[in-house]
Design a protein around this motif. Structure first.
Motif, PDB file in Angstrom:
ATOM      1  N   UNK A   1     -37.650  11.894  -7.086  1.00  8.47           N
ATOM      2  CA  UNK A   1     -37.978  10.718  -7.906  1.00  8.47           C
ATOM      3  C   UNK A   1     -36.874  10.424  -8.912  1.00  8.47           C
ATOM      4  N   UNK A   2     -36.401  11.483  -9.597  1.00  6.16           N
ATOM      5  CA  UNK A   2     -35.329  11.283 -10.575  1.00  6.16           C
ATOM      6  C   UNK A   2     -34.077  10.725  -9.901  1.00  6.16           C
ATOM      7  N   UNK A   3     -33.709  11.332  -8.763  1.00  3.32           N
ATOM      8  CA  UNK A   3     -32.488  10.901  -8.083  1.00  3.32           C
ATOM      9  C   UNK A   3     -32.594   9.424  -7.697  1.00  3.32           C
ATOM     10  N   UNK A   4     -33.780   9.005  -7.235  1.00  4.11           N
ATOM     11  CA  UNK A   4     -33.942   7.596  -6.855  1.00  4.11           C
ATOM     12  C   UNK A   4     -33.969   6.684  -8.085  1.00  4.11           C
TER      13      UNK A   4
ATOM     14  N   UNK B   1     -30.980   3.872  -7.424  1.00  4.36           N
ATOM     15  CA  UNK B   1     -31.943   3.137  -6.578  1.00  4.36           C
ATOM     16  C   UNK B   1     -31.338   2.712  -5.235  1.00  4.36           C
ATOM     17  N   UNK B   2     -30.023   2.533  -5.202  1.00  5.22           N
ATOM     18  CA  UNK B   2     -29.382   2.115  -3.946  1.00  5.22           C
ATOM     19  C   UNK B   2     -29.604   3.113  -2.826  1.00  5.22           C
ATOM     20  N   UNK B   3     -29.684   4.392  -3.191  1.00  6.29           N
ATOM     21  CA  UNK B   3     -29.894   5.402  -2.159  1.00  6.29           C
ATOM     22  C   UNK B   3     -31.259   5.212  -1.520  1.00  6.29           C
ATOM     23  N   UNK B   4     -32.229   4.865  -2.345  1.00  2.00           N
ATOM     24  CA  UNK B   4     -33.584   4.708  -1.823  1.00  2.00           C
ATOM     25  C   UNK B   4     -33.669   3.539  -0.841  1.00  2.00           C
TER      26      UNK B   4
ATOM     27  N   UNK C   1     -18.375   4.223  -3.235  1.00  2.00           N
ATOM     28  CA  UNK C   1     -19.188   4.443  -4.431  1.00  2.00           C
ATOM     29  C   UNK C   1     -20.563   4.986  -4.080  1.00  2.00           C
ATOM     30  N   UNK C   2     -21.151   4.407  -3.020  1.00  2.00           N
ATOM     31  CA  UNK C   2     -22.471   4.890  -2.591  1.00  2.00           C
ATOM     32  C   UNK C   2     -22.398   6.325  -2.108  1.00  2.00           C
ATOM     33  N   UNK C   3     -21.294   6.660  -1.426  1.00  2.00           N
ATOM     34  CA  UNK C   3     -21.139   8.046  -0.972  1.00  2.00           C
ATOM     35  C   UNK C   3     -21.040   9.005  -2.150  1.00  2.00           C
ATOM     36  N   UNK C   4     -20.360   8.557  -3.218  1.00  5.95           N
ATOM     37  CA  UNK C   4     -20.271   9.416  -4.395  1.00  5.95           C
ATOM     38  C   UNK C   4     -21.648   9.627  -5.007  1.00  5.95           C
ATOM     39  N   UNK C   5     -22.455   8.539  -5.036  1.00  2.00           N
ATOM     40  CA  UNK C   5     -23.830   8.666  -5.546  1.00  2.00           C
ATOM     41  C   UNK C   5     -24.620   9.633  -4.682  1.00  2.00           C
TER      42      UNK C   5
ATOM     43  N   UNK D   1     -14.750   0.747 -11.440  1.00  2.00           N
ATOM     44  CA  UNK D   1     -15.102   1.208 -12.794  1.00  2.00           C
ATOM     45  C   UNK D   1     -16.595   1.161 -13.129  1.00  2.00           C
ATOM     46  N   UNK D   2     -17.323   0.133 -12.679  1.00  2.00           N
ATOM     47  CA  UNK D   2     -18.730   0.074 -13.102  1.00  2.00           C
ATOM     48  C   UNK D   2     -19.550   1.210 -12.500  1.00  2.00           C
ATOM     49  N   UNK D   3     -19.193   1.645 -11.276  1.00  2.40           N
ATOM     50  CA  UNK D   3     -19.909   2.775 -10.678  1.00  2.40           C
ATOM     51  C   UNK D   3     -19.491   4.081 -11.347  1.00  2.40           C
ATOM     52  N   UNK D   4     -18.211   4.180 -11.696  1.00  2.00           N
ATOM     53  CA  UNK D   4     -17.749   5.348 -12.455  1.00  2.00           C
ATOM     54  C   UNK D   4     -18.574   5.472 -13.733  1.00  2.00           C
ATOM     55  N   UNK D   5     -18.777   4.337 -14.419  1.00  2.00           N
ATOM     56  CA  UNK D   5     -19.571   4.334 -15.648  1.00  2.00           C
ATOM     57  C   UNK D   5     -21.009   4.744 -15.386  1.00  2.00           C
ATOM     58  N   UNK D   6     -21.561   4.204 -14.295  1.00  2.00           N
ATOM     59  CA  UNK D   6     -22.937   4.511 -13.922  1.00  2.00           C
ATOM     60  C   UNK D   6     -23.122   6.015 -13.713  1.00  2.00           C
ATOM     61  N   UNK D   7     -22.195   6.594 -12.949  1.00  2.00           N
ATOM     62  CA  UNK D   7     -22.276   8.028 -12.664  1.00  2.00           C
ATOM     63  C   UNK D   7     -22.078   8.841 -13.944  1.00  2.00           C
ATOM     64  N   UNK D   8     -21.135   8.394 -14.797  1.00  2.00           N
ATOM     65  CA  UNK D   8     -20.916   9.070 -16.072  1.00  2.00           C
ATOM     66  C   UNK D   8     -22.169   9.077 -16.929  1.00  2.00           C
TER      67      UNK D   8
END
Ligand SMILES: Nc1ncnc2c1ncn2[C@@H]1O[C@H](COP(=O)(O)OP(=O)(O)OP(=O)(O)O)[C@@H](O)[C@H]1O
Ligand SMILES: [Mg+2]
Lengths: 289, 233
Positions: B114-117, B121-124, B137-141, B166-173
């Motif tokens: 649940x937390x991971x999703x 949310x893109x993974x779900x 980026x999705x693969x990194x997620x 950059x925006x995905x880098x920020x998201x992951x950070x």
């Protein structure tokens, strides 16, 4: 009507033969990149085990099962003693399994002589349109479908199968995910050997039993492997056995066994020429486009 | 002792790459190692997880010397490794890739799907898609999500910002910062992107030629001259 049945009978028989004889080889090659040159000898050992067990009084079905288990255990031992030293080295593994094949067949020749008592064909016969057919030859395709279905379930519906596929795709990362890939290889080699033993056992009643029993199966098995390609073991094996079985069935019915075999090899060359990485890879590429 | 490297050496064949690293990571910390291309960051991570044998020295994890354990045992003990290049299984679906993470930290009581999703949310939305067909980026997620499913005790990250917009880098950070603050997750991260390192940690270890050459605090990190000095740029 009887022609349709005849051709279907030959087709089913041939496809089952290709499928069963190739399955163990395909699994070992697909999972571990090992081309098992001793494949035919593993089949011979499976056939011998069944023959000996049956002559000792065990019902045929149980004998087949026992040779599957025996060959599974044998495969695991061979993996631990020999095979695991040669992963990732194509040429060495070819030579070493070829050596293994010589040791096994010559060893059997020394121990049990040039032949052992053969087995009667179980199940009797039936007739369609005035021609008599062996019931066992209809039973084998059914078994082959069941075996493939079981393999499909194991590989695609269980946690073990998922780990096995992950190991096949990236063994390092599989380890990072807690998979003991060494044990995985050992078990998979055992599984492939068990299936090879099963095939050897099932075809034991169809021919004479000698140390070179496996040679009958080698060419068809390798042809099926080459045609199937490596992406999806199950789909590849089914497609290859289906197409080659059809070619064999048609040519065999109208032109006889020799022409049937020639047609089989011609079809294989055709596939290699136009789909060099095998049918399953071709299908996978088409799907992902 | 939660995690410690003691005079660690490793390399490829006769070529030494890691030349005597001492480093301690305390529980709940985000430890960052900064170094430019080729200083041995990936080599260090591979040595920690066990994909590369150490030449000498010791790796301590939960008071246990682990440098003789095979990779899968280290994973079972709770080390999760997100490799450079992500290591997604290309022919497994996104869902299967995530489920592979369940092999990490066998002592874990929960598998936080649940937390991971919620984080990704893109993974779900892409559970049935093959891992190999995801964008970078999705693969990194997915790689990070898969490690998180393992509920790891120590998360090892190798350049999660590499080659990602950059925006995905920020998201992951942001996810990493959240996990560290809220879930007390311990992270060891190697990077060459200074801004990114600054955004998630108060201090960094500087790495050069297979050694840790300095520990630099957050405020000093803004001083370009200091960084240049340590990284020998
Ligand atoms: N498989 C290998 N065999 C031999 N040498 C290697 C191997 N992998 C890396 N090296 C060498 O080891 C050194 C360190 O490489 P490493 O990949 O650890 O650097 P890195 O800090 O991760 O760099 P980057 O920031 O580019 O990822 C480099 O000089 C590299 O050429
Ligand atoms: Mg690197």
């Amino acid at each position: 009507m009887s022609t349709v049945f005849s051709v279907s009978y030959i087709f089913a028989d041939s496809a089952a033969f290709l499928l069963l004889s190739a399955l163990g080889l395909i699994i070992i090659l697909g999972m571990m990149g090992i081309t098992n040159m001793a494949h035919g000898e593993f089949m011979m050992l499976g056939a011998y085990t069944t023959a000996i067990a049956t002559h000792a009084g065990l019902p045929f079905g149980l004998s087949v099962l026992s040779s599957m288990l025996t060959m599974g255990a044998f495969g695991i031992i061979i993996e631990m003693l020999v095979i695991r030293r040669f992963y990732g080295n194509l040429l060495q593994s070819l030579v070493v399994t070829w050596g293994l094949s010589l040791v096994i067949s010559q060893g059997m020749l020394i121990i049990l002589g040039p032949s052992i008592p053969s087995l009667p064909m179980p199940m009797g016969g039936f007739s369609v349109g005035g021609k008599v057919y062996a019931a066992y030859r209809v039973f084998l395709p059914v078994i082959s479908i069941l075996v493939v279905a079981a393999m499909g379930l194991l590989l695609f519906k269980t946690r073990f199968g998922m780990k096995a596929r992950a190991t096949m795709q990236n063994p390092e990362i599989a380890q990072v995910m807690g998979v003991n890939t060494k044990a995985m290889y050992m078990f998979t080699f055992g599984l492939g050997s068990a299936l090879t033993g099963l095939a050897g056992a099932l075809y034991a009643p169809t021919t004479v039993l000698g140390p070179l029993y496996g040679a009958n199966f080698l060419a068809p098995a390798f042809v099926t492997v080459v045609v199937s390609g490596g992406t999806n073991i199950i789909v590849g094996a089914l497609m290859a056995a289906g197409i080659l079985g059809l070619v064999d069935g048609i040519f065999n019915y109208w032109f006889g066994a020799v022409i049937g075999r020639l047609a089989l090899l011609t079809a294989t060359m055709f596939v290699i020429r136009f789909f060099p990485s095998g049918l399953s890879r071709w299908l996978a590429n088409r799907r992902s486009v | 002792m939660f995690f410690k490297l003691e005079n660690l050496y490793s390399g490829y064949g006769h070529v030494p790459v890691i030349c005597g690293i001492d480093l301690e990571v305390v529980r709940g910390e985000v430890a960052i190692i900064l170094g430019r291309n080729g200083v041995g960051k990936t080599t260090l991570m591979k040595t920690i997880i066990g994909l590369l044998p150490r030449t000498s020295g010791e790796i301590i994890f939960n008071d246990l010397p682990i440098s003789d354990l095979p990779v899968y045992s280290r994973a079972c003990l709770g080390l999760a490794y997100v490799p450079q290049g992500r290591g997604i299984f290309p022919d497994l679906t996104v869902e299967e890739n995530l489920r592979m993470g369940e092999g990490i930290n066998i002592a874990a009581k929960t598998r936080p799907y649940t937390e991971v999703f919620t984080y990704f949310p893109r993974l779900k939305e892409r559970l049935r898609q093959k891992g190999g067909t995801l964008s970078g980026g999705e693969q990194q997620m997915l790689a990070l999500g898969r490690a998180l499913i393992g509920d790891p005790r120590l998360l090892l990250l190798d350049e999660p910002s590499e080659g990602i917009q950059p925006n995905i880098v920020g998201e992951i950070g942001a996810v990493l910062a959240h996990l560290n603050e809220e879930k007390n997750l311990t992270i060891l991260l190697v990077e060459q992107n200074i801004e990114y390192a600054l955004s998630i940690s108060r201090s960094c270890h500087m790495m050069n030629k297979g050694k840790i050459v300095a520990r630099v605090a957050h405020d000093e990190l803004h001083n370009v001259e200091t960084i240049k000095k340590y990284l020998a740029i």
